[in-house]
Scaffold this motif. Structure first.
Motif, mmCIF file in Angstrom:
data_model
loop_
_atom_site.group_PDB
_atom_site.id
_atom_site.type_symbol
_atom_site.label_atom_id
_atom_site.label_comp_id
_atom_site.label_asym_id
_atom_site.label_seq_id
_atom_site.Cartn_x
_atom_site.Cartn_y
_atom_site.Cartn_z
ATOM 1 N N VAL A 1 10.842 -14.028 -10.998
ATOM 2 C CA VAL A 1 10.836 -13.983 -12.461
ATOM 3 C C VAL A 1 9.941 -15.114 -12.946
ATOM 4 C CG1 VAL A 1 12.235 -14.165 -14.550
ATOM 5 C CG2 VAL A 1 13.159 -13.039 -12.520
ATOM 6 N N GLY A 2 8.858 -14.746 -13.618
ATOM 7 C CA GLY A 2 7.955 -15.734 -14.204
ATOM 8 C C GLY A 2 8.166 -15.805 -15.696
ATOM 9 N N GLU A 3 7.426 -16.675 -16.352
ATOM 10 C CA GLU A 3 7.571 -16.812 -17.797
ATOM 11 C C GLU A 3 7.198 -15.538 -18.534
ATOM 12 O OE1 GLU A 3 5.219 -20.184 -18.839
ATOM 13 O OE2 GLU A 3 6.723 -21.599 -18.145
ATOM 14 N N ASP A 4 6.198 -14.811 -18.028
ATOM 15 C CA ASP A 4 5.768 -13.570 -18.683
ATOM 16 C C ASP A 4 5.554 -12.432 -17.692
ATOM 17 O OD1 ASP A 4 3.528 -14.494 -17.407
ATOM 18 O OD2 ASP A 4 2.172 -14.176 -19.088
ATOM 19 N N GLN A 5 6.141 -12.547 -16.516
ATOM 20 C CA GLN A 5 5.933 -11.546 -15.465
ATOM 21 C C GLN A 5 7.206 -11.353 -14.656
ATOM 22 O OE1 GLN A 5 2.979 -12.709 -12.577
ATOM 23 N NE2 GLN A 5 2.667 -10.623 -11.873
ATOM 24 N N LEU A 6 7.400 -10.118 -14.195
ATOM 25 C CA LEU A 6 8.526 -9.756 -13.345
ATOM 26 C C LEU A 6 7.961 -9.039 -12.127
ATOM 27 C CD1 LEU A 6 11.703 -9.361 -13.141
ATOM 28 C CD2 LEU A 6 11.267 -7.114 -14.123
ATOM 29 N N VAL A 7 8.266 -9.547 -10.936
ATOM 30 C CA VAL A 7 7.768 -8.935 -9.697
ATOM 31 C C VAL A 7 8.969 -8.646 -8.811
ATOM 32 C CG1 VAL A 7 6.296 -9.210 -7.671
ATOM 33 C CG2 VAL A 7 5.595 -10.207 -9.851
ATOM 34 N N LEU A 8 9.128 -7.385 -8.431
ATOM 35 C CA LEU A 8 10.223 -6.968 -7.557
ATOM 36 C C LEU A 8 9.640 -6.196 -6.389
ATOM 37 C CD1 LEU A 8 13.423 -6.523 -7.229
ATOM 38 C CD2 LEU A 8 12.886 -4.245 -8.049
ATOM 39 N N THR A 9 10.046 -6.557 -5.182
ATOM 40 C CA THR A 9 9.614 -5.851 -3.983
ATOM 41 C C THR A 9 10.847 -5.501 -3.172
ATOM 42 O OG1 THR A 9 7.576 -7.129 -3.951
ATOM 43 C CG2 THR A 9 8.133 -5.951 -1.950
ATOM 44 N N ALA A 10 10.944 -4.244 -2.773
ATOM 45 C CA ALA A 10 12.016 -3.792 -1.889
ATOM 46 C C ALA A 10 11.395 -3.611 -0.516
ATOM 47 C CB ALA A 10 12.625 -2.488 -2.389
ATOM 48 N N LEU A 11 11.856 -4.402 0.427
ATOM 49 C CA LEU A 11 11.289 -4.381 1.778
ATOM 50 C C LEU A 11 11.994 -3.351 2.626
ATOM 51 C CD1 LEU A 11 11.071 -8.228 2.209
ATOM 52 C CD2 LEU A 11 9.262 -6.686 1.537
ATOM 53 N N PRO A 12 11.415 -2.744 3.581
ATOM 54 C CA PRO A 12 10.022 -2.840 3.995
ATOM 55 C C PRO A 12 9.158 -1.826 3.250
ATOM 56 C CG PRO A 12 11.225 -1.603 5.635
ATOM 57 C CD PRO A 12 12.202 -1.965 4.535
ATOM 58 N N SER A 13 8.361 -2.271 2.325
ATOM 59 C CA SER A 13 7.369 -1.482 1.568
ATOM 60 C C SER A 13 7.936 -0.216 0.945
ATOM 61 C CB SER A 13 6.177 -1.129 2.461
ATOM 62 O OG SER A 13 5.555 -2.293 2.914
ATOM 63 N N LEU A 14 9.139 -0.302 0.408
ATOM 64 C CA LEU A 14 9.747 0.869 -0.222
ATOM 65 C C LEU A 14 9.348 0.945 -1.696
ATOM 66 C CD1 LEU A 14 11.634 3.221 0.314
ATOM 67 C CD2 LEU A 14 13.550 1.748 -0.244
ATOM 68 N N TYR A 15 9.528 -0.158 -2.427
ATOM 69 C CA TYR A 15 9.179 -0.210 -3.848
ATOM 70 C C TYR A 15 8.434 -1.512 -4.142
ATOM 71 C CZ TYR A 15 12.635 3.468 -4.585
ATOM 72 O OH TYR A 15 13.346 4.632 -4.546
ATOM 73 N N ALA B 1 0.822 -1.206 0.000
ATOM 74 C CA ALA B 1 0.000 0.000 0.000
ATOM 75 C C ALA B 1 0.862 1.265 0.000
ATOM 76 C CB ALA B 1 -0.935 -0.011 1.198
ATOM 77 N N CYS B 2 1.970 1.241 0.728
ATOM 78 C CA CYS B 2 2.824 2.422 0.833
ATOM 79 C C CYS B 2 3.989 2.378 -0.163
ATOM 80 C CB CYS B 2 3.374 2.541 2.244
ATOM 81 S SG CYS B 2 2.098 2.743 3.486
ATOM 82 N N ALA B 3 4.120 1.288 -0.893
ATOM 83 C CA ALA B 3 5.250 1.130 -1.803
ATOM 84 C C ALA B 3 5.059 1.954 -3.066
ATOM 85 C CB ALA B 3 5.425 -0.338 -2.158
ATOM 86 N N LYS B 4 6.186 2.467 -3.595
ATOM 87 C CA LYS B 4 6.173 3.231 -4.837
ATOM 88 C C LYS B 4 6.581 2.323 -5.983
ATOM 89 C CE LYS B 4 9.185 6.075 -3.198
ATOM 90 N NZ LYS B 4 10.186 7.111 -3.069
ATOM 91 N N ARG B 5 6.135 2.658 -7.178
ATOM 92 C CA ARG B 5 6.573 1.937 -8.373
ATOM 93 C C ARG B 5 7.894 2.552 -8.828
ATOM 94 N NH1 ARG B 5 3.233 -0.282 -13.221
ATOM 95 N NH2 ARG B 5 4.903 -0.701 -14.685
ATOM 96 N N PRO B 6 8.962 1.745 -8.910
ATOM 97 C CA PRO B 6 10.256 2.301 -9.310
ATOM 98 C C PRO B 6 10.307 2.582 -10.809
ATOM 99 C CG PRO B 6 10.431 -0.049 -9.019
ATOM 100 C CD PRO B 6 9.036 0.330 -8.611
#
Length: 121
Positions: free
Chosen positions: A83-97, A43-48
């Motif tokens: 890293v998925g076949e057609d998706q990329l998910v990156l999370t920088a903890l704690p809720s930064l990005y 909720a508080c994370a920004k999109r890099p």
């Protein structure tokens, strides 16, 4: 072996501060309990800021390169990358990005690699 400066050794004391009130359960809980999956709060994370590049840029690409700028992230230890076949998910903890991107290319998950450059973040 050295102790962290944030820890305090208590001599002849069992605790520091005051003891909070304790509740004693009179009914027992079931031995096996189903838990709901907990997702990382974004909720508080920004999109890099990010860029996707194809290598070679024309014809059938052999590589998909993602360049993601993460100002304020000092090391890769706080990063979770899926890293998925057609998706990329990156999370920088704690809720930064938080970045969740679908792309139109098939990615070989087993041979995918990631690098973090501390100097450019």
């Amino acid at each position: 072996f050295s102790l962290c400066a944030d820890w305090k050794v208590l001599k002849n004391r069992k605790f520091l501060g005051s003891v909070s009130e304790q509740n004693i359960r009179t009914k027992s809980r079931p031995v096996i309990q189903e838990l709901q999956p907990q997702e990382i709060s974004t909720a508080c994370a920004k999109r890099p800021e990010f860029s996707l590049f194809l290598e070679p840029p024309t014809g059938h690409p052999e590589y998909l390169i993602a360049e993601i700028k993460l100002p304020g992230v000092s090391s890769s230890r706080s990063l979770v990358l899926d890293v998925g076949e057609d998706q990329l998910v990156l999370t920088a903890l704690p809720s930064l990005y938080h970045l969740d991107v679908f792309h139109a290319f098939f990615v070989d998950q087993e041979n995918s690699v990631a690098q973090y450059n501390k100097s450019t973040q």
